[in-house]
Design a protein around this motif. Structure first.
Motif, PDB file in Angstrom:
ATOM      1  N   ILE A 108       0.840  -1.205   0.000  1.00  0.00           N
ATOM      2  CA  ILE A 108       0.000   0.000   0.000  1.00  0.00           C
ATOM      3  C   ILE A 108       0.871   1.249   0.000  1.00  0.00           C
ATOM      4  N   VAL A 109       1.836   1.288   0.942  1.00  0.00           N
ATOM      5  CA  VAL A 109       2.722   2.454   1.041  1.00  0.00           C
ATOM      6  C   VAL A 109       3.618   2.554  -0.184  1.00  0.00           C
ATOM      7  N   ASP A 110       4.100   1.419  -0.666  1.00  0.00           N
ATOM      8  CA  ASP A 110       5.012   1.415  -1.804  1.00  0.00           C
ATOM      9  C   ASP A 110       4.330   1.935  -3.067  1.00  0.00           C
ATOM     10  N   TYR A 111       3.179   1.383  -3.388  1.00  0.00           N
ATOM     11  CA  TYR A 111       2.457   1.813  -4.586  1.00  0.00           C
ATOM     12  C   TYR A 111       1.987   3.257  -4.451  1.00  0.00           C
ATOM     13  N   ALA A 112       1.464   3.614  -3.271  1.00  0.00           N
ATOM     14  CA  ALA A 112       0.955   4.976  -3.089  1.00  0.00           C
ATOM     15  C   ALA A 112       2.067   6.011  -3.182  1.00  0.00           C
ATOM     16  N   SER A 113       3.230   5.736  -2.590  1.00  0.00           N
ATOM     17  CA  SER A 113       4.334   6.699  -2.654  1.00  0.00           C
ATOM     18  C   SER A 113       4.906   6.814  -4.059  1.00  0.00           C
ATOM     19  N   THR A 114       4.952   5.701  -4.788  1.00  0.00           N
ATOM     20  CA  THR A 114       5.445   5.760  -6.171  1.00  0.00           C
ATOM     21  C   THR A 114       4.528   6.600  -7.048  1.00  0.00           C
ATOM     22  N   ILE A 115       3.219   6.376  -6.938  1.00  0.00           N
ATOM     23  CA  ILE A 115       2.267   7.161  -7.716  1.00  0.00           C
ATOM     24  C   ILE A 115       2.258   8.608  -7.239  1.00  0.00           C
ATOM     25  N   CYS A 116       2.425   8.823  -5.935  1.00  0.00           N
ATOM     26  CA  CYS A 116       2.477  10.191  -5.398  1.00  0.00           C
ATOM     27  C   CYS A 116       3.649  10.956  -5.991  1.00  0.00           C
ATOM     28  N   PRO A 151      -2.443  20.491  -4.050  1.00  0.00           N
ATOM     29  CA  PRO A 151      -1.898  19.456  -4.944  1.00  0.00           C
ATOM     30  C   PRO A 151      -1.147  18.358  -4.203  1.00  0.00           C
ATOM     31  N   SER A 152      -0.410  18.720  -3.151  1.00  0.00           N
ATOM     32  CA  SER A 152       0.345  17.707  -2.402  1.00  0.00           C
ATOM     33  C   SER A 152      -0.589  16.762  -1.660  1.00  0.00           C
ATOM     34  N   ILE A 153      -1.646  17.302  -1.068  1.00  0.00           N
ATOM     35  CA  ILE A 153      -2.606  16.456  -0.340  1.00  0.00           C
ATOM     36  C   ILE A 153      -3.331  15.514  -1.296  1.00  0.00           C
ATOM     37  N   LEU A 154      -3.739  16.018  -2.453  1.00  0.00           N
ATOM     38  CA  LEU A 154      -4.414  15.163  -3.433  1.00  0.00           C
ATOM     39  C   LEU A 154      -3.469  14.106  -3.993  1.00  0.00           C
ATOM     40  N   ALA A 155      -2.219  14.484  -4.248  1.00  0.00           N
ATOM     41  CA  ALA A 155      -1.260  13.535  -4.815  1.00  0.00           C
ATOM     42  C   ALA A 155      -0.944  12.403  -3.850  1.00  0.00           C
ATOM     43  N   LEU A 156      -1.053  12.647  -2.556  1.00  0.00           N
ATOM     44  CA  LEU A 156      -0.806  11.602  -1.561  1.00  0.00           C
ATOM     45  C   LEU A 156      -2.082  10.880  -1.154  1.00  0.00           C
ATOM     46  N   GLY A 157      -3.186  11.615  -1.000  1.00  0.00           N
ATOM     47  CA  GLY A 157      -4.409  11.015  -0.492  1.00  0.00           C
ATOM     48  C   GLY A 157      -5.104  10.093  -1.480  1.00  0.00           C
ATOM     49  N   LEU A 158      -5.158  10.470  -2.744  1.00  0.00           N
ATOM     50  CA  LEU A 158      -5.861   9.640  -3.735  1.00  0.00           C
ATOM     51  C   LEU A 158      -5.206   8.279  -3.938  1.00  0.00           C
ATOM     52  N   PRO A 159      -3.880   8.188  -4.174  1.00  0.00           N
ATOM     53  CA  PRO A 159      -3.291   6.844  -4.301  1.00  0.00           C
ATOM     54  C   PRO A 159      -3.378   6.023  -3.028  1.00  0.00           C
ATOM     55  N   SER A 161      -5.732   6.065  -0.730  1.00  0.00           N
ATOM     56  CA  SER A 161      -7.093   5.538  -0.603  1.00  0.00           C
ATOM     57  C   SER A 161      -7.362   4.424  -1.606  1.00  0.00           C
ATOM     58  N   TRP A 162      -6.908   4.612  -2.833  1.00  0.00           N
ATOM     59  CA  TRP A 162      -7.166   3.636  -3.894  1.00  0.00           C
ATOM     60  C   TRP A 162      -6.491   2.296  -3.602  1.00  0.00           C
ATOM     61  N   TYR A 163      -5.222   2.320  -3.218  1.00  0.00           N
ATOM     62  CA  TYR A 163      -4.515   1.056  -2.972  1.00  0.00           C
ATOM     63  C   TYR A 163      -4.897   0.437  -1.632  1.00  0.00           C
ATOM     64  N   SER A 164      -5.409   1.220  -0.706  1.00  0.00           N
ATOM     65  CA  SER A 164      -5.951   0.626   0.520  1.00  0.00           C
ATOM     66  C   SER A 164      -7.203  -0.185   0.210  1.00  0.00           C
TER      67      SER A 164
END
Length: 342
Positions: A108-116, A151-159, A161-164
């Motif tokens: 979850i963290v890995d995919y979300a941080s990469t997409i972020c 933009p920073s909150i959206l770039a971190l929050g959306l991935p 939530s999605w991968y969770s």
């Protein structure tokens, strides 16, 4: 022509298959050892350089630095949390010895941080057009804290939530003392993985390439059209463009191999790269943006190396010099006016 295999040749065939499997296993093991050593040699210096860059840039409130400072924070978090778990997997030859719950949290963290990181680089490329060519009222609007953080909150929050949500559908069957592969289950679903790849990887990649290439073309046209462009403004435009090109480049280097190998594993359009060691190298390349962003920052931002006290002293000295020159010119102009009246 049909070839029949009798009972006397079956042991030879089984022995050949077992030897082939052992050879593939040994090659994968050697590749994992090489990747393990390379990742240690890169990630450890990256952490210290990242901390140094964040410390030196924390007082810089410029809008052009804020997005890249956020990239450095996300890169540091990914390097300190996801890279050690990836090293554990490499050490155990692509098997994960920790509980399945740790595996879920990891991807979850890995995919979300990469997409972020990809979304932040994409937003920074768009922001460069605004900072260089945008009108002044939009630049002032972008400088407010609200428009910096959104933009920073959206770039971190959306991935995240999605991968969770996707992680909740994954189940790992692991008995006691049994090794398993920490592999996201949604990658086996063609439709889900294709939608995820298009929206989270291919679309940001395409936008980043298009916007960065357009920025480079606009900068070249501006330089050719205005030969007497002020040197200070031109240096600023060139610096902003260089920063964007460098960070876009490591983003492309890190994610393009992963996208190609994952799509190839589903549709097999290039069979020669559909082998375990190619997929493992592509997975390792996904850590290039987080590990190398710190190395690029010390080159892309020269103010990291300048002393803050010297910069403040120069700014204070320049301000005093302008004030002194203004006070010196005021009496001369007044005496000239009095002489003219008399």
């Amino acid at each position: 022509m049909l070839i029949s295999i009798d009972s006397s040749t079956k042991p030879i065939v089984l022995l050949y298959n077992r030897t082939l499997e052992n050879g593939v296993h040994d090659s994968n093991s050697n590749m994992n050892i090489i990747l393990f050593i390379v990742m240690i040699c890169v990630s450890i210096p990256s952490v210290f350089i990242n901390l140094f860059a964040i410390y030196r840039l924390q007082a810089n409130t410029k809008l052009s630095v804020f997005a890249f400072r956020t990239i450095l924070h996300v890169s540091l978090f990914t390097t300190c949390t996801c890279v050690p778990l990836f090293l554990i997997e490499l050490y155990f030859n692509s098997y994960f010895p920790l509980p399945p719950s740790i595996c879920k949290i990891w991807f979850i963290v890995d995919y979300a941080s990469t997409i972020c990181l990809g979304l932040l680089v994409c937003w920074a490329s768009i922001q460069r057009h605004i900072l260089i060519f945008g009108p002044i009222h939009i630049k002032k609007l972008q400088s407010t804290l609200k428009y910096k953080l959104i933009p920073s909150i959206l770039a971190l929050g959306l991935p995240l939530s999605w991968y969770s949500i996707l992680a909740l559908t994954c189940e790992f069957d692991k008995t006691l003392n049994e090794k398993f592969r920490c592999h996201p289950c949604f990658e086996n679903e063609k439709f889900v993985f294709l939608i995820d790849t298009i929206l989270s990887l291919i679309l940001p990649l395409f936008v980043t390439i298009l916007v960065t290439f357009g920025l480079l073309i606009r900068i070249i046209r501006l330089r050719l059209r205005i030969f007497r462009f002020p040197s200070k403004k031109w240096r600023r435009c060139k610096r902003l463009t260089r920063q964007m090109i460098l960070f876009s480049l490591i983003y492309l280097i890190g994610l393009v191999p992963y996208v190609l190998t994952r799509l190839n594993s589903l549709y097999n359009f290039w069979p020669s790269i559909n082998v375990p060691w190619c997929i493992q190298i592509a997975d390792t390349f996904t850590y290039v943006p987080c590990c190398f962003s710190s190395f690029l920052s010390i080159y892309a931002f020269p103010e990291i190396w300048t002393n803050q006290r010297n910069r403040r002293h120069k700014h204070h000295h320049h301000h005093l010099h302008k004030t002194k020159r203004r006070h010196e010119t005021t009496p001369v102009s007044a005496s000239t006016i009095l002489a003219a009246i008399e």
